[in-house]
Scaffold this active site. Structure first.
Site, short mmCIF file in Angstrom:
data_model
loop_
_atom_site.label_atom_id
_atom_site.label_comp_id
_atom_site.label_asym_id
_atom_site.label_seq_id
_atom_site.Cartn_x
_atom_site.Cartn_y
_atom_site.Cartn_z
N TYR A 1 -42.22 -42.46 -3.46
CA TYR A 1 -41.85 -42.89 -2.10
C TYR A 1 -41.44 -41.66 -1.30
O TYR A 1 -40.65 -40.84 -1.77
CB TYR A 1 -40.69 -43.88 -2.17
N ASP B 1 -40.46 -33.45 -2.85
CA ASP B 1 -39.59 -34.38 -2.15
C ASP B 1 -38.34 -34.55 -3.01
O ASP B 1 -38.32 -35.32 -3.97
CB ASP B 1 -40.29 -35.72 -1.92
N LYS C 1 -30.26 -37.97 1.58
CA LYS C 1 -29.28 -38.63 0.72
C LYS C 1 -28.03 -37.76 0.45
O LYS C 1 -27.13 -37.76 1.28
CB LYS C 1 -29.97 -39.15 -0.54
C1 LIG Z 1 -35.03 -42.42 0.13
C2 LIG Z 1 -36.19 -41.53 0.02
C3 LIG Z 1 -36.91 -41.09 1.15
C4 LIG Z 1 -36.65 -41.65 2.51
O1 LIG Z 1 -35.38 -41.35 2.98
P1 LIG Z 1 -34.74 -42.25 4.15
O2 LIG Z 1 -33.48 -41.54 4.49
O3 LIG Z 1 -34.54 -43.61 3.56
O4 LIG Z 1 -35.72 -42.27 5.27
C5 LIG Z 1 -37.89 -40.16 0.98
N1 LIG Z 1 -38.18 -39.66 -0.23
C6 LIG Z 1 -37.52 -40.06 -1.34
C7 LIG Z 1 -37.87 -39.44 -2.65
C8 LIG Z 1 -36.53 -41.01 -1.25
O5 LIG Z 1 -35.92 -41.44 -2.36
#
Ligand SMILES: *Cc1c(COP(=O)(O)O)cnc(C)c1O
Length: 431
Positions: free
Chosen positions: A154, A242, A270
């Protein structure tokens, strides 16, 4: 157990079911992010009145040991004094200016000091923005269009990156997303996780979660990240980690330090916001030089580098020294062993993969290595009853089988013991 300040348990006007009904009248599905709606586990969500450390209280006064922790930002637990004080002090000086502040420089310095190879970054307001902007930068810098991502990873909800996304997209049973045009995903190639794909000369970037934490928890197979690095180098494509979940969680220097593989670009979020809306993307000085105002790749944000968010992020990173990571990992090791024992005692086939302090939970006897295998585990249907059995016992896991289990520095030995005791009963119920 003390109640967190401001929580009035048993307030007759507030029930979870009543609030959910009111919410559904004004918020689609009653929530502002789909996975919160309990669609994958059934029932109605608990509405949080407050949190303190490892715990949250709902509006009915029920207390839960919380392993959601905002899906990652809560690495210190809820309402840590250092973060609250930093945010309050920043708020007293003003909440947003549209002009640069010192805290942005300090947060960027702190991040670059921790992550080897990270020389410059831009702060944004979410992980979605970070990944979306990193893709634009990669395309702008390489002059190429194609991006490669992995099924079950994701990268936020931008159009070109939703294809085969894990997390909430998978929970909804959506293979893709209505409203995304074929054109928007035409240059997105989706490959299976843990197999190094062929990268051609049209590829701008390969995006990967260095530990996949949005299809449950799937560790990179030995050689996978190194193989991606080599394949990108051969093709002249950029490797993008990511690290929105792994950054500053797996280790002081994130997955880059943990695995010793250095990408060209990073996405963060995060943890670096300490619970406020933040993301960041960054890389070498040369690559980041393509970004406006230095270069031709435009990216902007009214609230980017927001003073409250940078204050929260700095206070969070300051609390994350080397011993913090040892402590987090020790907590995760104990919890993983306890959960495995609980399932073993009940003769329920389940695996609890762990990387550093990140934990997953899959029903079945095999540890999934990719999205297909994760989906096969989810198809057992056992996550929902386990989730409900844990919730009834005061333990809040994520309301969907594709999320990780997040421990924080606030989870004490007695929290872990109580969690394992609950899991032992819950597993017996499943069996
Ligand atoms: C949560 C997440 C995102 C998106 O972040 P948001 O702040 O929810 O837009 C992107 N990449 C990874 C790996 C994530 O866990």
């Amino acid at each position: 157990m003390a109640e967190p300040p401001g929580v009035a348990p048993g307030d007759a006007d507030l029930s979870n079911a009543g609030l959910f009904e009111r919410a559904c009248a004004v918020l689609p599905g009653g929530v502002n992010s789909p996975v919160r709606a309990f669609g994958a586990v059934g029932g109605t969500p608990y509405f949080v009145a407050g949190g303190q450390g490892a715990h949250v209280w709902d509006v009915e006064g029920n207390r839960y040991i919380d392993y959601v922790q905002s899906y990652g930002p809560g690495i210190l637990g809820h309402a840590p004094a250092a973060v609250i004080n930093a945010v309050a002090a920043a708020a007293a000086q003003g909440t947003s200016f549209g002009a640069p502040t010192e805290a942005e420089v300090r947060l960027a310095n702190e991040m670059c000091a921790r992550v080897r190879g990270l020389e410059m970054l831009r702060l944004v307001s979410s992980g979605t923005e970070a990944a979306m902007s990193a893709v634009r930068l990669a395309r702008g810098a390489t002059g190429r269009n194609k991006i490669v991502k992995f099924a079950g990873c994701y990268h936020g909800h931008s159009d070109s990156l939703l294809a085969a996304g894990g997390s909430g997209v998978a929970n909804q049973g959506l293979s893709g997303c209505d409203g995304v045009t074929p054109g928007a995903v035409a240059d997105t190639v989706v490959a299976p996780y843990n197999v190094v794909p062929d990268i051609d000369a049209d590829t701008a970037a390969v995006l990967v979660e260095p530990v996949a934490a949005n299809m449950g928890l799937v560790a990179p197979a030995p050689g996978f990240l190194e193989g991606l690095r080599a394949a990108c180098d051969r093709a002249g494509a950029l490797l993008v980690f990511d690290e929105v979940i792994t950054g500053f969680r797996l280790a002081r220097g994130g997955a880059t330090e943990f695995y010793g593989v250095r990408p060209d670009l990073w996405c963060f979020g995060k943890v670096i916001g300490g619970g406020l809306p933040v993301g960041a993307f960054g890389g070498s000085r040369a690559l980041m030089g393509h970004l406006a105002p230095l270069g031709g790749v435009y990216q902007a944000g009214t609230l980017s580098g927001n003073p409250l968010a940078t204050a929260a992020g700095l206070a969070t990173l300051e609390a994350l020294d080397g011993s913090a990571y040892e402590h987090l990992e020790a907590t995760a090791v104990t919890l993983a062993a306890g959960l495995e024992e609980a399932f073993g005692a009940a003769r329920v086939d389940a695996v609890v993969p762990r990387v550093g302090s990140l934990l997953g939970l899959f029903f079945g006897s095999e540890t999934p290595r990719n999205f297909d295998e994760a989906n096969a585990s989810v198809a057992s249907g056992l996550y929902a009853p386990f989730f409900q059995a844990m919730l009834r016992r005061g333990v809040a896991l994520a309301p969907g089988p594709y999320e990780a289990i997040f421990v924080s520095l606030a989870h004490s030995a007695s929290d872990i013991d109580a969690t394992v005791a609950a899991a032992t009963e819950a597993a017996a119920e499943l069996a």
